[in-house]
Write a protein that holds these residues in place. Structure first.
Motif, PDB file in Angstrom:
ATOM      1  N   VAL A 456     -18.816   4.590  24.472  1.00  0.00           N
ATOM      2  CA  VAL A 456     -17.467   4.805  23.941  1.00  0.00           C
ATOM      3  C   VAL A 456     -17.446   4.292  22.510  1.00  0.00           C
ATOM      4  N   LEU A 457     -17.231   5.200  21.580  1.00  0.00           N
ATOM      5  CA  LEU A 457     -17.264   4.849  20.159  1.00  0.00           C
ATOM      6  C   LEU A 457     -15.934   4.295  19.673  1.00  0.00           C
ATOM      7  N   GLY A 458     -14.845   4.646  20.340  1.00  0.00           N
ATOM      8  CA  GLY A 458     -13.544   4.174  19.876  1.00  0.00           C
ATOM      9  C   GLY A 458     -12.498   4.305  20.957  1.00  0.00           C
ATOM     10  N   VAL A 459     -11.504   3.416  20.877  1.00  0.00           N
ATOM     11  CA  VAL A 459     -10.363   3.442  21.782  1.00  0.00           C
ATOM     12  C   VAL A 459      -9.117   3.601  20.932  1.00  0.00           C
ATOM     13  N   ILE A 460      -8.420   4.715  21.086  1.00  0.00           N
ATOM     14  CA  ILE A 460      -7.257   5.034  20.265  1.00  0.00           C
ATOM     15  C   ILE A 460      -5.997   4.690  21.060  1.00  0.00           C
ATOM     16  N   PRO A 461      -5.081   3.895  20.488  1.00  0.00           N
ATOM     17  CA  PRO A 461      -3.876   3.501  21.227  1.00  0.00           C
ATOM     18  C   PRO A 461      -2.945   4.671  21.481  1.00  0.00           C
ATOM     19  N   GLN A 462      -2.049   4.451  22.425  1.00  0.00           N
ATOM     20  CA  GLN A 462      -1.110   5.488  22.837  1.00  0.00           C
ATOM     21  C   GLN A 462      -0.135   5.819  21.703  1.00  0.00           C
ATOM     22  N   ASP A 463       0.194   7.138  21.595  1.00  0.00           N
ATOM     23  CA  ASP A 463       1.178   7.626  20.621  1.00  0.00           C
ATOM     24  C   ASP A 463       0.803   7.281  19.183  1.00  0.00           C
ATOM     25  N   ALA A 464      -0.486   7.325  18.879  1.00  0.00           N
ATOM     26  CA  ALA A 464      -0.914   7.090  17.497  1.00  0.00           C
ATOM     27  C   ALA A 464      -0.450   8.261  16.630  1.00  0.00           C
ATOM     28  N   GLY A 465       0.135   7.961  15.493  1.00  0.00           N
ATOM     29  CA  GLY A 465       0.651   9.000  14.602  1.00  0.00           C
ATOM     30  C   GLY A 465      -0.391   9.476  13.614  1.00  0.00           C
ATOM     31  N   LEU A 466       0.028  10.374  12.733  1.00  0.00           N
ATOM     32  CA  LEU A 466      -0.860  10.903  11.697  1.00  0.00           C
ATOM     33  C   LEU A 466      -0.936   9.914  10.545  1.00  0.00           C
ATOM     34  N   LEU A 467      -2.139   9.490  10.234  1.00  0.00           N
ATOM     35  CA  LEU A 467      -2.322   8.511   9.162  1.00  0.00           C
ATOM     36  C   LEU A 467      -2.022   9.109   7.798  1.00  0.00           C
ATOM     37  N   ILE A 468      -2.118  10.413   7.670  1.00  0.00           N
ATOM     38  CA  ILE A 468      -1.794  11.053   6.391  1.00  0.00           C
ATOM     39  C   ILE A 468      -0.344  10.788   6.025  1.00  0.00           C
ATOM     40  N   ALA A 479      -7.810   1.240  14.605  1.00  0.00           N
ATOM     41  CA  ALA A 479      -8.561   1.837  15.706  1.00  0.00           C
ATOM     42  C   ALA A 479      -9.517   2.909  15.187  1.00  0.00           C
ATOM     43  N   TYR A 480      -9.052   3.688  14.225  1.00  0.00           N
ATOM     44  CA  TYR A 480      -9.906   4.749  13.675  1.00  0.00           C
ATOM     45  C   TYR A 480     -10.976   4.165  12.767  1.00  0.00           C
ATOM     46  N   ARG A 481     -10.699   3.038  12.126  1.00  0.00           N
ATOM     47  CA  ARG A 481     -11.748   2.398  11.315  1.00  0.00           C
ATOM     48  C   ARG A 481     -12.877   1.902  12.213  1.00  0.00           C
ATOM     49  N   ILE A 482     -12.500   1.356  13.390  1.00  0.00           N
ATOM     50  CA  ILE A 482     -13.539   0.945  14.341  1.00  0.00           C
ATOM     51  C   ILE A 482     -14.359   2.152  14.769  1.00  0.00           C
ATOM     52  N   LEU A 483     -13.689   3.268  15.029  1.00  0.00           N
ATOM     53  CA  LEU A 483     -14.384   4.502  15.401  1.00  0.00           C
ATOM     54  C   LEU A 483     -15.306   4.957  14.271  1.00  0.00           C
ATOM     55  N   ARG A 484     -14.817   4.907  13.046  1.00  0.00           N
ATOM     56  CA  ARG A 484     -15.640   5.310  11.896  1.00  0.00           C
ATOM     57  C   ARG A 484     -16.879   4.425  11.769  1.00  0.00           C
ATOM     58  N   THR A 512      -5.403  15.561  16.579  1.00  0.00           N
ATOM     59  CA  THR A 512      -4.870  14.353  15.934  1.00  0.00           C
ATOM     60  C   THR A 512      -5.984  13.355  15.666  1.00  0.00           C
ATOM     61  N   THR A 513      -6.884  13.207  16.624  1.00  0.00           N
ATOM     62  CA  THR A 513      -8.007  12.283  16.439  1.00  0.00           C
ATOM     63  C   THR A 513      -8.883  12.716  15.266  1.00  0.00           C
ATOM     64  N   LEU A 514      -9.168  14.015  15.182  1.00  0.00           N
ATOM     65  CA  LEU A 514      -9.996  14.521  14.082  1.00  0.00           C
ATOM     66  C   LEU A 514      -9.310  14.279  12.744  1.00  0.00           C
ATOM     67  N   SER A 515      -8.006  14.558  12.651  1.00  0.00           N
ATOM     68  CA  SER A 515      -7.278  14.390  11.395  1.00  0.00           C
ATOM     69  C   SER A 515      -7.309  12.944  10.936  1.00  0.00           C
ATOM     70  N   ASN A 516      -7.052  12.001  11.846  1.00  0.00           N
ATOM     71  CA  ASN A 516      -7.028  10.586  11.468  1.00  0.00           C
ATOM     72  C   ASN A 516      -8.420  10.055  11.170  1.00  0.00           C
ATOM     73  N   LEU A 517      -9.439  10.554  11.900  1.00  0.00           N
ATOM     74  CA  LEU A 517     -10.810  10.132  11.618  1.00  0.00           C
ATOM     75  C   LEU A 517     -11.233  10.605  10.233  1.00  0.00           C
ATOM     76  N   ALA A 522     -12.324   9.454   4.434  1.00  0.00           N
ATOM     77  CA  ALA A 522     -11.979   9.677   3.022  1.00  0.00           C
ATOM     78  C   ALA A 522     -11.580   8.379   2.350  1.00  0.00           C
ATOM     79  N   GLN A 523     -10.846   7.509   3.057  1.00  0.00           N
ATOM     80  CA  GLN A 523     -10.448   6.228   2.496  1.00  0.00           C
ATOM     81  C   GLN A 523     -11.653   5.338   2.215  1.00  0.00           C
ATOM     82  N   ALA A 524     -12.735   5.545   2.972  1.00  0.00           N
ATOM     83  CA  ALA A 524     -13.950   4.750   2.767  1.00  0.00           C
ATOM     84  C   ALA A 524     -14.812   5.297   1.626  1.00  0.00           C
ATOM     85  N   GLY A 525     -14.390   6.371   0.968  1.00  0.00           N
ATOM     86  CA  GLY A 525     -15.137   6.921  -0.158  1.00  0.00           C
ATOM     87  C   GLY A 525     -16.003   8.106   0.187  1.00  0.00           C
TER      88      GLY A 525
END
Length: 727
Positions: A456-468, A479-484, A512-517, A522-525
């Protein structure tokens, strides 16, 4: 070990089954209650009186068995049982003529009555509630009243017989005890004739020593008090004399002043006290003159000093005389102590002889008093029993009489419905846990890794919104940074640049997971490209708030070039390739040679490429896509898909040639599922500080959309052909 939160999670996920079972039980209970035959009840309250007359008889030794029963708590319980015994019920049935009315014999009628009557004693009281339930309210009322009437008649008959017998036997015992009382009275008369004891000896109850004409106790107490006082005085004088012998002059004066000997008239004479007062007065006068300015050689000072010296010498001489006088007084006190000791010993001997004789008198007095009390009680009981026979008595008192019921007592619709509701809820909960026990879906992180054999690469919390839209400081972003981070650690192992993000079924949060990942990459460069390869139900462009009719299908159809279908978002380093128009054959386009060219080209231009795809079990598009991507990320939602379906998904991906890098558990209730809290402890920490979240101003989204409409598409160049500048 299961936690309470695990049980709550089961109930939340199985609420439909719980509700269904509850409704079935509740409705069944309501229908059965409606079909029951109504029954009517009659009630009354009565008090059973204890048999006081039997208790008196028992104390006289006439009827001990009844006395024990009445003095214990079992007596009332016995009376309650007697009230509904077969003997009483047969008498009741005959009194109401129930055998003829019910067409049966009296024993059977008594058995039927036993099933209709209910006795309910009230705790810690003599009250009893009687209820009779039957189909006829009039008969129920008659039976309820008849129960107490029959009990009262039978009990009064028995108790009257016992009282008559007890009165006769009590008279016989009373005459036998009178002779014994006279014998004990003669013994006391002999002591009174001796003249040593007071005449009111007959009034004593024997609990204290008899009073005599002498007073040896007070004499001995007075002598002991004098002896103790003399011993204390001798001890104090001995201490003072020993101290005074070792002191002289000023030390002697200081000691007698400090110990208070100067104020004790028995030790100190009036002359010593007078000299001491004069000595202190001269000391004060000397101090006052010095304070007034007189010199030490002043004539007045010299006269006062001479006078003070004479007073001191006289005082010291008198103190020495007082010390010698105290020694003489000590000898006198010792002589007095010897005399007091001899007198105390003689008084003790006299008191000992008196005490022995008093004990004999007291014993005789106690015997007489006890016998007199027994005789008086027997005589009083005899008189009371004679009067009791003449006075009216009751063994039972009624506080509420039974009435004819106008409404049925059963069935109790409200109670039955409440019980049905409670039972329905309990059974519903049990069914929920049974269903959960047989449920083979993935529920925990450990279940996923153990069942699918993938990390398991990542655990995403319930009702996570769009980070954009939420910004970089959103609590969900961690959570997505841990996944990244976990993907970065495995990226070199798989030599992966292109990733296919897939799920077994729709609605598991894949897009939603793909968009936030992509956002956190992108934030990491990383130059990151999102490709909406779900040509059947595209949604990625809507998530990125991008409106464009061009996209992947245009490129795969050969109608557009790559740079025309890639759009830069409002987030730096983040690009999007929409799906474009929905084609007639999505699977054919995904499996085309031009799709391979697309993947090869974007791999050169971007650091990370994420492909969104349809569900693996729904259509074949995902299988074609995972075979072309470098690695595959499988998104799954706990408690949704059975393990067999997930294993089928894994098999399809591997059979298509896809490289499964790991799992992403999405929409996890980390606040309710305690098994995830240790893995995502950051979440509660960030949630408690929502103020850190970067607010999205109302103009940000609008400015982003305006910029996308007006700016020209800037696609990064091939990373292998230039110096790394992407723009």
């Amino acid at each position: 070990m299961l936690h309470a939160q695990d049980y709550l999670q089961v109930l939340r996920s199985r609420w439909k089954e719980t509700l269904l079972v509850f409704l079935l039980v509740f409705v069944s209970c309501a229908v059965i209650t409606k079909m029951m035959t109504p029954r009517y009840s009659s009630y009354m309250t009565a008090e059973i009186k204890p048999p006081r007359e039997i208790i008196n008889v028992a104390n006289s030794g006439v009827n001990p068995i009844n006395a024990v029963m009445s003095e214990t708590g079992s007596y009332m319980q016995t009376q309650f049982e007697i009230m509904v015994s077969q003997q009483n019920l047969i008498a009741l049935a005959n009194k109401l003529d129930l055998p003829n009315e019910w067409k049966t014999d009296e024993v059977s009628a008594a058995g039927m009555l036993s099933g209709m009557i209910r006795i309910m004693p009230r705790k810690n009281t003599n009250l009893v509630d009687i209820s009779v339930t039957g189909s006829d309210p009039r008969v129920a009322q008659q039976i309820c009243q008849g129960v107490v009437d029959v009990y009262k008649e039978i009990r009064e008959e028995k108790e009257n017989a016992v009282i008559n017998e007890a009165i006769n036997k009590r008279y016989e015992v009373l005459r036998s005890r009178q002779d014994e009382l006279e014998r004990k009275a003669d013994v006391l008369r002999q002591y009174i004739r001796s003249g040593r004891y007071v005449t009111h000896l007959w009034d004593s109850n024997g609990s204290s020593a008899p009073q005599t004409t002498d007073n040896e106790e007070s004499i001995l107490a007075s002598l002991n008090s004098q002896r103790l006082a003399t011993e204390s005085e001798i001890a104090k004088m001995t201490v003072h004399i020993g101290k005074l012998q070792a002191l002289k002059d000023e030390d002697l004066l200081s000691y007698v002043t400090r110990t208070g000997l100067l104020t004790a008239e028995s030790y100190c004479s009036a002359k010593v006290r007078s000299l001491n007062e004069q000595f202190n007065k001269e000391e004060d006068e000397k101090d006052k003159m010095l304070l007034s300015g007189y010199g030490e050689r002043h004539p007045s000072m010299l006269r006062l000093e001479e006078q003070h010296k004479n007073t001191r010498e006289q005082l010291y001489a008198e103190l020495i005389g007082m010390r010698d006088a105290m020694a003489d007084q000590l000898d006198v006190k010792k002589s007095e102590l010897r005399d007091l000791t001899e007198r105390c010993d003689a008084a003790k001997d006299r008191l000992r002889d008196k005490t022995l004789e008093d004990q004999k008198v007291k014993s005789a007095l106690q015997e007489y008093s006890a016998e007199k009390a027994r005789f008086d009680k027997l005589e009083n009981d005899y008189i009371a029993d004679k009067m009791r026979m003449l006075a009216p008595r009751t063994c039972l008192e009624i506080y509420s009489r039974p009435g004819v019921a106008s409404v049925p007592s059963s069935p109790n619709y409200r109670l039955n419905l409440i019980v049905g509701a409670v039972v329905g809820i309990v059974l519903g909960i049990i069914v929920a846990f049974v269903f959960d026990y047989f449920d083979t879906s993935i529920k925990t992180l450990e279940d996923a890794e153990r069942g699918l054999g993938l990390p398991v690469l990542g655990v995403i919390p319930q009702d996570a919104g769009l980070l954009i839209l939420q910004g970089n400081s959103s609590p969900d972003a961690e959570a997505y940074r841990i996944l990244r981070t976990n993907i970065e650690l495995k990226k070199s192992l798989y030599k992966a640049t292109t990733f296919a993000v897939v799920s077994s079924n729709a609605g598991e949060g894949k897009t939603t997971t793909l968009s936030n990942l992509a956002y956190v990459f992108a934030q990491a460069g990383y130059s990151t490209l999102m490709v909406d390869a779900d040509l059947r139900r595209p949604r990625l462009a809507r998530y990125a708030e991008l409106k464009s009719d061009l996209g992947l299908s245009n490129y795969l159809a050969g109608a557009k070039e790559l740079k025309e279908v890639i759009f830069q978002t409002s987030v730096p380093n983040l690009y999007l390739m929409p799906s474009g128009p929905v084609p007639a054959d999505p699977s054919g386009m995904i499996g085309s040679f031009r799709m391979e060219q697309l993947i090869t080209e974007v791999s050169k231009r971007f650091d990370v490429v994420l492909f969104d795809s349809p569900p693996v079990l729904g259509v074949s598009d995902a299988s074609l896509l995972v075979s072309k991507a470098d690695a595959t990320l499988l998104v799954l939602q706990p408690r949704k898909m059975p393990l067999k379906a997930l294993l089928r998904t894994k098999s399809l991906i591997q059979n298509a040639g896809g490289q499964l890098m790991g799992l992403i558990m999405n929409n996890v209730d980390i606040t309710g599922d305690t098994q995830y809290q240790y893995y995502t402890t950051y979440y509660s920490y960030y949630t408690n500080d929502r103020s850190r979240k970067e607010p999205v101003t109302p103009g940000m989204a609008a400015a982003s959309r305006s910029a996308e409409k007006t700016k020209e598409h800037h696609v990064p160049e091939d990373k292998g052909t230039d110096d790394g500048d992407m723009y």
